[in-house]
Design a protein around this motif. Structure first.
Motif, PDB file in Angstrom:
ATOM      1  N   PHE A 116       0.831  -1.202   0.000  1.00 36.10           N
ATOM      2  CA  PHE A 116       0.000   0.000   0.000  1.00 36.10           C
ATOM      3  C   PHE A 116       0.867   1.254   0.000  1.00 36.10           C
ATOM      4  O   PHE A 116       0.650   2.182  -0.795  1.00 36.10           O
ATOM      5  CB  PHE A 116      -0.921  -0.015   1.225  1.00 36.10           C
ATOM      6  N   SER A 117       1.846   1.311   0.889  1.00 31.52           N
ATOM      7  CA  SER A 117       2.681   2.508   0.976  1.00 31.52           C
ATOM      8  C   SER A 117       3.526   2.669  -0.287  1.00 31.52           C
ATOM      9  O   SER A 117       3.775   3.798  -0.735  1.00 31.52           O
ATOM     10  CB  SER A 117       3.564   2.467   2.220  1.00 31.52           C
ATOM     11  N   ASN A 118       3.958   1.572  -0.915  1.00 31.16           N
ATOM     12  CA  ASN A 118       4.717   1.678  -2.162  1.00 31.16           C
ATOM     13  C   ASN A 118       3.890   2.344  -3.257  1.00 31.16           C
ATOM     14  O   ASN A 118       4.373   3.219  -3.980  1.00 31.16           O
ATOM     15  CB  ASN A 118       5.173   0.298  -2.620  1.00 31.16           C
ATOM     16  N   GLY A 119       2.625   1.909  -3.411  1.00 30.11           N
ATOM     17  CA  GLY A 119       1.760   2.521  -4.412  1.00 30.11           C
ATOM     18  C   GLY A 119       1.451   3.966  -4.099  1.00 30.11           C
ATOM     19  O   GLY A 119       1.426   4.825  -4.986  1.00 30.11           O
ATOM     20  N   LEU A 120       1.216   4.247  -2.824  1.00 31.20           N
ATOM     21  CA  LEU A 120       0.925   5.609  -2.379  1.00 31.20           C
ATOM     22  C   LEU A 120       2.080   6.545  -2.722  1.00 31.20           C
ATOM     23  O   LEU A 120       1.892   7.613  -3.334  1.00 31.20           O
ATOM     24  CB  LEU A 120       0.674   5.592  -0.875  1.00 31.20           C
ATOM     25  N   PHE A 121       3.297   6.143  -2.355  1.00 33.63           N
ATOM     26  CA  PHE A 121       4.442   7.026  -2.550  1.00 33.63           C
ATOM     27  C   PHE A 121       4.920   7.041  -3.998  1.00 33.63           C
ATOM     28  O   PHE A 121       5.596   7.986  -4.410  1.00 33.63           O
ATOM     29  CB  PHE A 121       5.576   6.626  -1.609  1.00 33.63           C
ATOM     30  N   GLU A 122       4.566   6.032  -4.786  1.00 30.94           N
ATOM     31  CA  GLU A 122       4.886   6.082  -6.212  1.00 30.94           C
ATOM     32  C   GLU A 122       4.229   7.301  -6.855  1.00 30.94           C
ATOM     33  O   GLU A 122       4.874   8.065  -7.584  1.00 30.94           O
ATOM     34  CB  GLU A 122       4.441   4.802  -6.904  1.00 30.94           C
ATOM     35  N   LEU A 123       2.936   7.480  -6.585  1.00 26.61           N
ATOM     36  CA  LEU A 123       2.240   8.639  -7.135  1.00 26.61           C
ATOM     37  C   LEU A 123       2.657   9.919  -6.427  1.00 26.61           C
ATOM     38  O   LEU A 123       2.802  10.967  -7.063  1.00 26.61           O
ATOM     39  CB  LEU A 123       0.725   8.451  -7.032  1.00 26.61           C
ATOM     40  N   ALA A 124       2.866   9.856  -5.113  1.00 21.78           N
ATOM     41  CA  ALA A 124       3.277  11.051  -4.378  1.00 21.78           C
ATOM     42  C   ALA A 124       4.572  11.622  -4.955  1.00 21.78           C
ATOM     43  O   ALA A 124       4.707  12.846  -5.131  1.00 21.78           O
ATOM     44  CB  ALA A 124       3.443  10.727  -2.896  1.00 21.78           C
ATOM     45  N   ASP A 125       5.523  10.755  -5.270  1.00 15.74           N
ATOM     46  CA  ASP A 125       6.783  11.222  -5.845  1.00 15.74           C
ATOM     47  C   ASP A 125       6.568  11.819  -7.229  1.00 15.74           C
ATOM     48  O   ASP A 125       7.205  12.824  -7.594  1.00 15.74           O
ATOM     49  CB  ASP A 125       7.782  10.066  -5.925  1.00 15.74           C
ATOM     50  N   GLN A 126       5.683  11.223  -8.025  1.00 18.93           N
ATOM     51  CA  GLN A 126       5.409  11.764  -9.356  1.00 18.93           C
ATOM     52  C   GLN A 126       4.814  13.166  -9.270  1.00 18.93           C
ATOM     53  O   GLN A 126       5.151  14.048 -10.054  1.00 18.93           O
ATOM     54  CB  GLN A 126       4.451  10.842 -10.105  1.00 18.93           C
ATOM     55  N   ALA A 127       3.915  13.358  -8.318  1.00 12.13           N
ATOM     56  CA  ALA A 127       3.202  14.629  -8.204  1.00 12.13           C
ATOM     57  C   ALA A 127       3.941  15.647  -7.345  1.00 12.13           C
ATOM     58  O   ALA A 127       3.545  16.819  -7.294  1.00 12.13           O
ATOM     59  CB  ALA A 127       1.808  14.386  -7.620  1.00 12.13           C
ATOM     60  N   GLY A 128       4.995  15.224  -6.644  1.00 11.08           N
ATOM     61  CA  GLY A 128       5.728  16.142  -5.776  1.00 11.08           C
ATOM     62  C   GLY A 128       4.962  16.526  -4.527  1.00 11.08           C
ATOM     63  O   GLY A 128       5.118  17.634  -4.015  1.00 11.08           O
ATOM     64  N   ILE A 129       4.134  15.606  -4.021  1.00  5.49           N
ATOM     65  CA  ILE A 129       3.325  15.878  -2.836  1.00  5.49           C
ATOM     66  C   ILE A 129       3.861  15.053  -1.668  1.00  5.49           C
ATOM     67  O   ILE A 129       4.283  13.907  -1.854  1.00  5.49           O
ATOM     68  CB  ILE A 129       1.833  15.570  -3.105  1.00  5.49           C
ATOM     69  N   SER A 130       3.888  15.637  -0.466  1.00  7.76           N
ATOM     70  CA  SER A 130       4.507  14.997   0.703  1.00  7.76           C
ATOM     71  C   SER A 130       3.466  14.582   1.721  1.00  7.76           C
ATOM     72  O   SER A 130       2.544  15.345   2.027  1.00  7.76           O
ATOM     73  CB  SER A 130       5.493  15.969   1.371  1.00  7.76           C
ATOM     74  N   LEU A 131       3.634  13.377   2.273  1.00  2.93           N
ATOM     75  CA  LEU A 131       2.825  12.947   3.408  1.00  2.93           C
ATOM     76  C   LEU A 131       3.362  13.634   4.654  1.00  2.93           C
ATOM     77  O   LEU A 131       4.543  13.508   4.986  1.00  2.93           O
ATOM     78  CB  LEU A 131       2.898  11.428   3.571  1.00  2.93           C
ATOM     79  N   VAL A 132       2.493  14.357   5.382  1.00  2.00           N
ATOM     80  CA  VAL A 132       2.948  15.148   6.520  1.00  2.00           C
ATOM     81  C   VAL A 132       2.307  14.725   7.838  1.00  2.00           C
ATOM     82  O   VAL A 132       2.596  15.313   8.884  1.00  2.00           O
ATOM     83  CB  VAL A 132       2.710  16.657   6.283  1.00  2.00           C
ATOM     84  N   GLY A 133       1.423  13.726   7.823  1.00  2.00           N
ATOM     85  CA  GLY A 133       0.812  13.269   9.064  1.00  2.00           C
ATOM     86  C   GLY A 133      -0.450  12.499   8.802  1.00  2.00           C
ATOM     87  O   GLY A 133      -0.769  12.164   7.658  1.00  2.00           O
ATOM     88  N   GLY A 134      -1.173  12.180   9.881  1.00  2.00           N
ATOM     89  CA  GLY A 134      -2.426  11.467   9.730  1.00  2.00           C
ATOM     90  C   GLY A 134      -2.791  10.668  10.959  1.00  2.00           C
ATOM     91  O   GLY A 134      -2.527  11.080  12.098  1.00  2.00           O
ATOM     92  N   ASP A 135      -3.330   9.469  10.743  1.00  2.00           N
ATOM     93  CA  ASP A 135      -3.908   8.701  11.828  1.00  2.00           C
ATOM     94  C   ASP A 135      -4.022   7.243  11.390  1.00  2.00           C
ATOM     95  O   ASP A 135      -4.199   6.958  10.206  1.00  2.00           O
ATOM     96  CB  ASP A 135      -5.305   9.274  12.144  1.00  2.00           C
ATOM     97  N   ILE A 136      -3.900   6.319  12.356  1.00  2.00           N
ATOM     98  CA  ILE A 136      -4.141   4.904  12.100  1.00  2.00           C
ATOM     99  C   ILE A 136      -5.109   4.389  13.160  1.00  2.00           C
ATOM    100  O   ILE A 136      -4.892   4.602  14.357  1.00  2.00           O
ATOM    101  CB  ILE A 136      -2.843   4.074  12.150  1.00  2.00           C
TER     102      ILE A 136
END
Length: 321
Positions: A116-136
């Motif tokens: 899941f995180s690999n797919g998430l960050f694949e697109l995040a890197d393409q778009a130049g958007i950073s994960l900055v926080g959240g919740d589990i």
């Protein structure tokens, strides 16, 4: 990302030491842009907004078997859920900056989280958007993402602003999203339509290029007719005429579909996440985009058929309730 007490507890798949803090460090710490002063791991993020820019914020929640199939590969789930949010930023002409992730899991599965995180960050890197926080948290599988972008003051694209005479344009060939879903539900797992359904590519570059050009814009999540109607209503109860002969087709994606089926997919199919926008003449239509018709003063949406006759269309598309 904060770490609530009701986060998923370790299972037999996870060592006893793999608590929520460890999950965040292992799967959700990723390289970040210069605008991130402090990212995941504290009580909140510290961010440095671009000087002189306005912030654009959006949020979407995706539920298993409602917004994505529960048997979809986790890397595709991560990619797709972020794509939906970036598409909303694109529709506003915003440059993607940051996102928050709220992840609800029925249990901790390290293999699933890694993919899941690999797919998430694949697109995040393409778009130049950073994960900055959240919740589990623990519960039925659900992914909620809040994304933020930036746009120069007064240049954000909106649904309102279309005028009679504007051309109705789309950022690509529509219909693949719904066709891909139908094929998935029929048991297929490969093909161009399924690829589009699994991994729609949000058009953030096109959105930024349309600043100061498009009179109105929206992303196609509910279908061309439904989303065009949002523009018409927001712009003062205008109407539109779509030229059937101008509907772009992809013979590879829509192969095997009858003419009526193709038209229904192109006009009513959701999950395309292409930009639908209105463009005043004589501005040039961007490369890779197509003109579907024109905005008219008379309310309602009409279709000019191949034989030249015009008939009214019923507005329909995806409905949440």
């Amino acid at each position: 990302m904060t770490d609530p007490a009701d986060s998923p507890q370790p299972t037999s798949q996870v060592p006893a030491f793999m608590d929520e803090f460890s999950l965040i460090r292992r799967y959700f710490h990723h390289r970040q842009g210069d605008s991130v002063v402090l990212g995941p791991g504290d009580d909140a993020a510290i961010l440095a907004p671009p000087v002189g820019q306005q912030l654009v914020m959006t949020q979407d929640t995706s539920l298993a078997d409602r917004h994505f199939p529960s048997d979809m590969a986790p890397e595709d789930v991560g990619y797709r859920c972020l794509a939906v949010n970036i598409s909303d930023l694109a529709a506003m002409g915003a440059m993607p900056l940051w996102f928050l992730l709220s992840l609800t899991l029925p249990r901790v599965d390290e293999d699933w989280l890694a993919c899941f995180s690999n797919g998430l960050f694949e697109l995040a890197d393409q778009a130049g958007i950073s994960l900055v926080g959240g919740d589990i948290t623990r519960g039925p599988l659900a992914i909620s993402i809040q994304a933020t972008g930036a746009v120069p003051p007064g240049q954000a694209l909106r649904r309102e602003g279309a005028c009679a005479g504007d051309r109705i344009c789309v950022g690509g060939v529509t219909g693949a999203g719904l066709l891909g879903l139908e094929q998935w539900q029929a048991g297929q797992r490969y093909g161009p339509a399924i690829e589009h359904f699994r991994r729609p590519r949000p058009q953030w570059e096109l959105g930024m290029a349309l600043r100061g050009q498009a009179s109105a814009c929206i992303d196609i999540s509910d279908g061309v007719l439904a989303d065009l109607n949002h523009i018409l209503q927001a712009s003062g109860a205008l109407g539109a005429c779509i030229d059937e002969a101008s509907l772009p087709e992809d013979p590879c994606v829509l192969a095997g579909c009858s003419a009526d089926k193709q038209r229904a997919l192109q006009l009513q199919g959701g999950d395309d996440y292409l930009l639908l926008f209105t463009l005043p003449p004589p501005l040039p239509i961007p490369e890779g985009c197509y003109c579907l018709g024109r905005i008219e003063a008379q309310p309602g949406i009409r279709l000019r058929q191949h034989d030249g006759t015009v008939r009214a269309l019923k507005v329909s598309g995806w409905q949440h309730f």
